[in-house]
Write a protein that holds these residues in place. Structure first.
Motif, PDB file in Angstrom:
ATOM      1  N   ARG A   1       0.830  -1.192   0.000  1.00 62.35           N
ATOM      2  CA  ARG A   1       0.000   0.000   0.000  1.00 62.35           C
ATOM      3  C   ARG A   1       0.871   1.251   0.000  1.00 62.35           C
ATOM      4  O   ARG A   1       0.490   2.261  -0.566  1.00 62.35           O
ATOM      5  CB  ARG A   1      -0.955  -0.005   1.189  1.00 62.35           C
ATOM      6  N   GLU A   2       2.050   1.166   0.651  1.00 63.04           N
ATOM      7  CA  GLU A   2       2.969   2.299   0.630  1.00 63.04           C
ATOM      8  C   GLU A   2       3.458   2.569  -0.794  1.00 63.04           C
ATOM      9  O   GLU A   2       3.612   3.723  -1.195  1.00 63.04           O
ATOM     10  CB  GLU A   2       4.146   2.041   1.569  1.00 63.04           C
ATOM     11  N   LEU A   3       3.701   1.507  -1.551  1.00 65.30           N
ATOM     12  CA  LEU A   3       4.127   1.669  -2.942  1.00 65.30           C
ATOM     13  C   LEU A   3       3.055   2.342  -3.790  1.00 65.30           C
ATOM     14  O   LEU A   3       3.373   3.052  -4.741  1.00 65.30           O
ATOM     15  CB  LEU A   3       4.495   0.319  -3.553  1.00 65.30           C
ATOM     16  N   GLU A   4       1.792   2.105  -3.476  1.00 62.25           N
ATOM     17  CA  GLU A   4       0.721   2.773  -4.222  1.00 62.25           C
ATOM     18  C   GLU A   4       0.887   4.286  -4.150  1.00 62.25           C
ATOM     19  O   GLU A   4       0.755   4.982  -5.155  1.00 62.25           O
ATOM     20  CB  GLU A   4      -0.648   2.385  -3.655  1.00 62.25           C
ATOM     21  N   VAL A   5       1.165   4.777  -2.964  1.00 56.57           N
ATOM     22  CA  VAL A   5       1.336   6.212  -2.764  1.00 56.57           C
ATOM     23  C   VAL A   5       2.587   6.694  -3.493  1.00 56.57           C
ATOM     24  O   VAL A   5       2.555   7.678  -4.221  1.00 56.57           O
ATOM     25  CB  VAL A   5       1.404   6.552  -1.253  1.00 56.57           C
ATOM     26  N   GLU A   6       3.692   5.962  -3.303  1.00 58.17           N
ATOM     27  CA  GLU A   6       4.950   6.335  -3.934  1.00 58.17           C
ATOM     28  C   GLU A   6       4.866   6.337  -5.461  1.00 58.17           C
ATOM     29  O   GLU A   6       5.359   7.240  -6.120  1.00 58.17           O
ATOM     30  CB  GLU A   6       6.062   5.365  -3.522  1.00 58.17           C
ATOM     31  N   GLU A   7       4.266   5.296  -6.001  1.00 53.42           N
ATOM     32  CA  GLU A   7       4.248   5.101  -7.449  1.00 53.42           C
ATOM     33  C   GLU A   7       3.019   5.688  -8.145  1.00 53.42           C
ATOM     34  O   GLU A   7       2.972   5.739  -9.372  1.00 53.42           O
ATOM     35  CB  GLU A   7       4.342   3.607  -7.775  1.00 53.42           C
ATOM     36  N   GLY A   8       2.030   6.056  -7.363  1.00 52.69           N
ATOM     37  CA  GLY A   8       0.818   6.598  -7.972  1.00 52.69           C
ATOM     38  C   GLY A   8      -0.018   5.557  -8.696  1.00 52.69           C
ATOM     39  O   GLY A   8      -0.688   5.866  -9.673  1.00 52.69           O
ATOM     40  N   HIS A   9       0.054   4.338  -8.242  1.00 53.90           N
ATOM     41  CA  HIS A   9      -0.706   3.238  -8.847  1.00 53.90           C
ATOM     42  C   HIS A   9      -1.565   2.579  -7.778  1.00 53.90           C
ATOM     43  O   HIS A   9      -1.252   2.611  -6.596  1.00 53.90           O
ATOM     44  CB  HIS A   9       0.221   2.169  -9.442  1.00 53.90           C
ATOM     45  N   ARG A  10      -2.617   1.946  -8.222  1.00 50.24           N
ATOM     46  CA  ARG A  10      -3.476   1.175  -7.326  1.00 50.24           C
ATOM     47  C   ARG A  10      -3.252  -0.294  -7.624  1.00 50.24           C
ATOM     48  O   ARG A  10      -3.303  -0.718  -8.782  1.00 50.24           O
ATOM     49  CB  ARG A  10      -4.947   1.549  -7.562  1.00 50.24           C
ATOM     50  N   PHE A  11      -2.967  -1.074  -6.585  1.00 46.77           N
ATOM     51  CA  PHE A  11      -2.762  -2.506  -6.740  1.00 46.77           C
ATOM     52  C   PHE A  11      -3.978  -3.246  -6.210  1.00 46.77           C
ATOM     53  O   PHE A  11      -4.506  -2.911  -5.156  1.00 46.77           O
ATOM     54  CB  PHE A  11      -1.525  -2.961  -5.956  1.00 46.77           C
ATOM     55  N   ASP A  12      -4.406  -4.254  -6.964  1.00 43.92           N
ATOM     56  CA  ASP A  12      -5.491  -5.118  -6.520  1.00 43.92           C
ATOM     57  C   ASP A  12      -4.890  -6.455  -6.127  1.00 43.92           C
ATOM     58  O   ASP A  12      -3.993  -6.975  -6.804  1.00 43.92           O
ATOM     59  CB  ASP A  12      -6.516  -5.334  -7.639  1.00 43.92           C
ATOM     60  N   PHE A  13      -5.394  -7.004  -5.033  1.00 48.37           N
ATOM     61  CA  PHE A  13      -4.917  -8.287  -4.559  1.00 48.37           C
ATOM     62  C   PHE A  13      -6.092  -9.247  -4.488  1.00 48.37           C
ATOM     63  O   PHE A  13      -7.163  -8.897  -4.007  1.00 48.37           O
ATOM     64  CB  PHE A  13      -4.294  -8.156  -3.160  1.00 48.37           C
ATOM     65  N   SER A  14      -5.861 -10.447  -4.972  1.00 45.98           N
ATOM     66  CA  SER A  14      -6.886 -11.475  -4.860  1.00 45.98           C
ATOM     67  C   SER A  14      -6.194 -12.826  -4.713  1.00 45.98           C
ATOM     68  O   SER A  14      -5.029 -12.974  -5.055  1.00 45.98           O
ATOM     69  CB  SER A  14      -7.808 -11.477  -6.079  1.00 45.98           C
ATOM     70  N   LEU A  15      -6.943 -13.755  -4.173  1.00 49.76           N
ATOM     71  CA  LEU A  15      -6.416 -15.103  -4.057  1.00 49.76           C
ATOM     72  C   LEU A  15      -7.559 -16.089  -4.213  1.00 49.76           C
ATOM     73  O   LEU A  15      -8.717 -15.785  -3.940  1.00 49.76           O
ATOM     74  CB  LEU A  15      -5.693 -15.317  -2.723  1.00 49.76           C
ATOM     75  N   THR A  16      -7.202 -17.253  -4.705  1.00 44.79           N
ATOM     76  CA  THR A  16      -8.150 -18.353  -4.810  1.00 44.79           C
ATOM     77  C   THR A  16      -7.759 -19.380  -3.773  1.00 44.79           C
ATOM     78  O   THR A  16      -6.593 -19.741  -3.667  1.00 44.79           O
ATOM     79  CB  THR A  16      -8.124 -18.961  -6.222  1.00 44.79           C
ATOM     80  N   THR A  17      -8.742 -19.836  -3.017  1.00 46.75           N
ATOM     81  CA  THR A  17      -8.477 -20.770  -1.930  1.00 46.75           C
ATOM     82  C   THR A  17      -9.655 -21.722  -1.760  1.00 46.75           C
ATOM     83  O   THR A  17     -10.785 -21.378  -2.099  1.00 46.75           O
ATOM     84  CB  THR A  17      -8.233 -20.023  -0.603  1.00 46.75           C
ATOM     85  N   ASN A  18      -9.368 -22.887  -1.204  1.00 50.57           N
ATOM     86  CA  ASN A  18     -10.467 -23.776  -0.840  1.00 50.57           C
ATOM     87  C   ASN A  18     -11.064 -23.351   0.498  1.00 50.57           C
ATOM     88  O   ASN A  18     -12.065 -23.909   0.928  1.00 50.57           O
ATOM     89  CB  ASN A  18     -10.031 -25.240  -0.827  1.00 50.57           C
ATOM     90  N   GLY A  19     -10.448 -22.404   1.166  1.00 45.71           N
ATOM     91  CA  GLY A  19     -10.999 -21.846   2.394  1.00 45.71           C
ATOM     92  C   GLY A  19     -10.770 -22.675   3.642  1.00 45.71           C
ATOM     93  O   GLY A  19     -11.127 -22.241   4.734  1.00 45.71           O
ATOM     94  N   LEU A  20     -10.183 -23.836   3.518  1.00 48.93           N
ATOM     95  CA  LEU A  20     -10.085 -24.740   4.654  1.00 48.93           C
ATOM     96  C   LEU A  20      -9.292 -24.164   5.829  1.00 48.93           C
ATOM     97  O   LEU A  20      -9.552 -24.508   6.976  1.00 48.93           O
ATOM     98  CB  LEU A  20      -9.477 -26.078   4.232  1.00 48.93           C
ATOM     99  N   LEU A  21      -8.342 -23.293   5.570  1.00 48.41           N
ATOM    100  CA  LEU A  21      -7.516 -22.755   6.645  1.00 48.41           C
ATOM    101  C   LEU A  21      -7.886 -21.320   7.024  1.00 48.41           C
ATOM    102  O   LEU A  21      -7.222 -20.727   7.875  1.00 48.41           O
ATOM    103  CB  LEU A  21      -6.033 -22.826   6.263  1.00 48.41           C
ATOM    104  N   LEU A  22      -8.923 -20.778   6.406  1.00 50.92           N
ATOM    105  CA  LEU A  22      -9.300 -19.397   6.708  1.00 50.92           C
ATOM    106  C   LEU A  22      -9.988 -19.309   8.061  1.00 50.92           C
ATOM    107  O   LEU A  22     -10.826 -20.136   8.410  1.00 50.92           O
ATOM    108  CB  LEU A  22     -10.239 -18.845   5.637  1.00 50.92           C
ATOM    109  N   ASP A  23      -9.623 -18.272   8.798  1.00 53.57           N
ATOM    110  CA  ASP A  23     -10.301 -17.991  10.061  1.00 53.57           C
ATOM    111  C   ASP A  23     -10.554 -16.484  10.136  1.00 53.57           C
ATOM    112  O   ASP A  23     -10.239 -15.743   9.204  1.00 53.57           O
ATOM    113  CB  ASP A  23      -9.496 -18.507  11.262  1.00 53.57           C
ATOM    114  N   ARG A  24     -11.115 -16.033  11.245  1.00 54.76           N
ATOM    115  CA  ARG A  24     -11.451 -14.615  11.393  1.00 54.76           C
ATOM    116  C   ARG A  24     -10.234 -13.706  11.242  1.00 54.76           C
ATOM    117  O   ARG A  24     -10.329 -12.626  10.683  1.00 54.76           O
ATOM    118  CB  ARG A  24     -12.127 -14.375  12.735  1.00 54.76           C
ATOM    119  N   GLU A  25      -9.095 -14.141  11.755  1.00 53.39           N
ATOM    120  CA  GLU A  25      -7.893 -13.313  11.688  1.00 53.39           C
ATOM    121  C   GLU A  25      -7.482 -13.062  10.237  1.00 53.39           C
ATOM    122  O   GLU A  25      -7.223 -11.919   9.842  1.00 53.39           O
ATOM    123  CB  GLU A  25      -6.752 -13.974  12.464  1.00 53.39           C
ATOM    124  N   GLU A  26      -7.399 -14.133   9.448  1.00 55.95           N
ATOM    125  CA  GLU A  26      -7.033 -13.960   8.037  1.00 55.95           C
ATOM    126  C   GLU A  26      -8.074 -13.156   7.281  1.00 55.95           C
ATOM    127  O   GLU A  26      -7.751 -12.262   6.505  1.00 55.95           O
ATOM    128  CB  GLU A  26      -6.844 -15.316   7.343  1.00 55.95           C
TER     129      GLU A  26
END
Length: 170
Positions: A1-26
């Motif tokens: 996110r710091e690079l977005e400000v520095e570089e003037g670009h917006r980065f999108d992040f996504s991931l594909t998962t089976n969800g088995l290890l996801l919890d509230r923290e993640e």
């Protein structure tokens, strides 16, 4: 996110998962930093468990489906990446309707690469796509939370630039 400000670009992040290890923290972390999660699930219990098993051989459908309400607390619009295998090609429509009923909003799907696709399996897949198109365009007249990426571009007045779409787009 710091690079977005520095570089003037917006980065999108996504991931594909089976969800088995996801919890509230993640999920909280993903929400805070705008990481979009795409769930990998292939349809009904029978179809999914035929190809998606733990190292011990148990099906993963129930564990994944149990996490959908939690995932939707952090990301109300939830998409899925469905892999269609030759032996389940004739169940794609049923799988999409089933998963939509469980709260999945967006569907990206494609045939399994490297699989033995016979002519009957290809025809079954084609018939399922036709049923999905009929369902999608009939339902498309009413507001609802459903997108099927393979059919989006076929809508009248569809935008050519799908910059608002997301997912692996592999």
């Amino acid at each position: 996110r710091e690079l977005e400000v520095e570089e003037g670009h917006r980065f999108d992040f996504s991931l594909t998962t089976n969800g088995l290890l996801l919890d509230r923290e993640e999920l909280s972390f993903f929400k805070e930093f705008g990481v979009k999660v795409l769930l990998s699930i292939d349809g009904t219990r029978q179809v999914h468990d035929a190809h998606r098993r733990t190292a011990e051989g148990a099906g993963t459908y129930d564990s994944i489906v149990d996490r959908i309400p939690l995932m939707k607390q952090y990301q109300p619009w939830l998409g899925t990446k469905m892999t269609v295998a030759p032996d389940s090609a004739g169940t794609l429509f049923e799988g999409v309707v089933h998963l939509h009923g469980l709260g999945i909003n967006q569907f990206l799907f494609g045939p399994a690469d490297g699989a033995d696709w016979t002519v009957p399996a290809i025809r079954a897949y084609e018939q399922e796509l036709e049923k999905l198109a009929d369902f999608f365009f009939q339902k498309d007249k009413k507001p609802r939370a459903l997108r099927i990426n393979a059919l989006e571009k076929m809508r009248p007045n569809a935008r050519k630039d799908r910059s608002d779409s997301w997912g692996c787009r592999a």
